[in-house]
Design an enzyme around this catalytic site. Structure first.
Site, PDB file in Angstrom:
ATOM      1  N   LYS A  11       3.842 -32.171  27.102  1.00 42.95           N
ATOM      2  CA  LYS A  11       4.754 -31.823  27.135  1.00 42.95           C
ATOM      3  C   LYS A  11       4.805 -32.614  28.660  1.00 42.95           C
ATOM      4  CE  LYS A  11       7.245 -30.261  23.434  1.00 42.95           C
ATOM      5  NZ  LYS A  11       7.798 -29.109  23.134  1.00 42.95           N
ATOM      6  N   TYR A  51      12.415 -37.058  17.585  1.00 36.73           N
ATOM      7  CA  TYR A  51      13.131 -35.995  17.031  1.00 36.73           C
ATOM      8  C   TYR A  51      14.244 -35.971  16.751  1.00 36.73           C
ATOM      9  CZ  TYR A  51       9.452 -33.633  20.663  1.00 36.73           C
ATOM     10  OH  TYR A  51       8.744 -33.322  21.821  1.00 36.73           O
ATOM     11  N   ARG A 104       0.594 -21.443  24.985  1.00 36.59           N
ATOM     12  CA  ARG A 104       2.182 -21.663  24.952  1.00 36.59           C
ATOM     13  C   ARG A 104       1.752 -20.691  26.184  1.00 36.59           C
ATOM     14  NH1 ARG A 104       4.030 -22.979  20.003  1.00 36.59           N
ATOM     15  NH2 ARG A 104       4.254 -26.209  20.823  1.00 36.59           N
ATOM     16  N   ASN A 114       7.981 -25.955  26.735  1.00 39.50           N
ATOM     17  CA  ASN A 114       6.763 -24.988  25.773  1.00 39.50           C
ATOM     18  C   ASN A 114       5.169 -25.649  26.359  1.00 39.50           C
ATOM     19  OD1 ASN A 114       7.123 -26.730  24.066  1.00 39.50           O
ATOM     20  ND2 ASN A 114       7.800 -25.713  22.946  1.00 39.50           N
ATOM     21  N   HIS A 117       3.516 -30.554  22.193  1.00 42.56           N
ATOM     22  CA  HIS A 117       4.577 -30.152  20.332  1.00 42.56           C
ATOM     23  C   HIS A 117       2.685 -30.651  19.844  1.00 42.56           C
ATOM     24  CE1 HIS A 117       6.582 -32.405  17.048  1.00 42.56           C
ATOM     25  NE2 HIS A 117       4.745 -32.937  17.301  1.00 42.56           N
ATOM     26  N   GLU A 128       4.042 -38.809  13.060  1.00 40.98           N
ATOM     27  CA  GLU A 128       3.966 -38.409  14.177  1.00 40.98           C
ATOM     28  C   GLU A 128       3.365 -39.743  14.544  1.00 40.98           C
ATOM     29  OE1 GLU A 128       6.128 -34.806  14.771  1.00 40.98           O
ATOM     30  OE2 GLU A 128       4.354 -34.502  14.739  1.00 40.98           O
TER      31      GLU A 128
END
Length: 140
Positions: A11, A51, A104, A114, A117, A128
């Site tokens: 991320k 999402y 994390r 965090n 994913h 995905e």
């Protein structure tokens, strides 16, 4: 043990701190292979679509904005029990609850930022992966 594939995102909170290599090393050091990877800046449509399952939740807007805040690294990981292994390597969603040595625990800034994913089930992983990768882009 089953060889499977899972989907992973590094991320924006991690890419902005130049943690991509350290995170990939955690996957590879724990038996997962990167069989597809690309660094992209998500569009709003991509982030909202990805999402969409969370659309009615109060954190949806914040999640989308965070995912638009910088580049992400999209990956397909492969290995024995890759889905469970990836989730183990990532650690708990809330970094305060994550075990030592997990991504994390080491790198997350907060529960919202965090760092990673990962898919949570075989069906989710397949969806995905297909959302972001063409079959010919996966070269394992």
């Amino acid at each position: 043990m089953a060889i499977e594939r899972t989907f992973s995102i590094i991320k924006p909170d991690a890419t902005e701190r130049n943690l991509t290599g350290k995170i990939i090393d955690k996957f590879e050091s724990n038996g997962l292979r990167v069989v597809a990877s690309k660094r992209v800046k998500l569009t709003r449509d991509q982030a909202e679509g990805f999402y969409a399952v969370h659309k009615e939740r109060p954190f949806f807007g914040e999640l989308v904005e965070m995912m638009l805040s910088g580049p992400v690294v999209l990956q397909v990981l492969e290995g024995e029990n890759a889905i469970a292994k990836n989730r183990e390597i990532m650690g708990a969603t809330n970094p305060a609850n994550a075990e030592a040595g997990t991504i994390r625990k080491e790198f997350a800034k907060s529960m919202g930022e965090n760092s990673v994913h990962g898919s949570d089930a075989p069906e989710t992983a397949a969806q995905e992966i297909k959302y972001f990768f063409k079959d010919e882009e996966i070269v394992g």
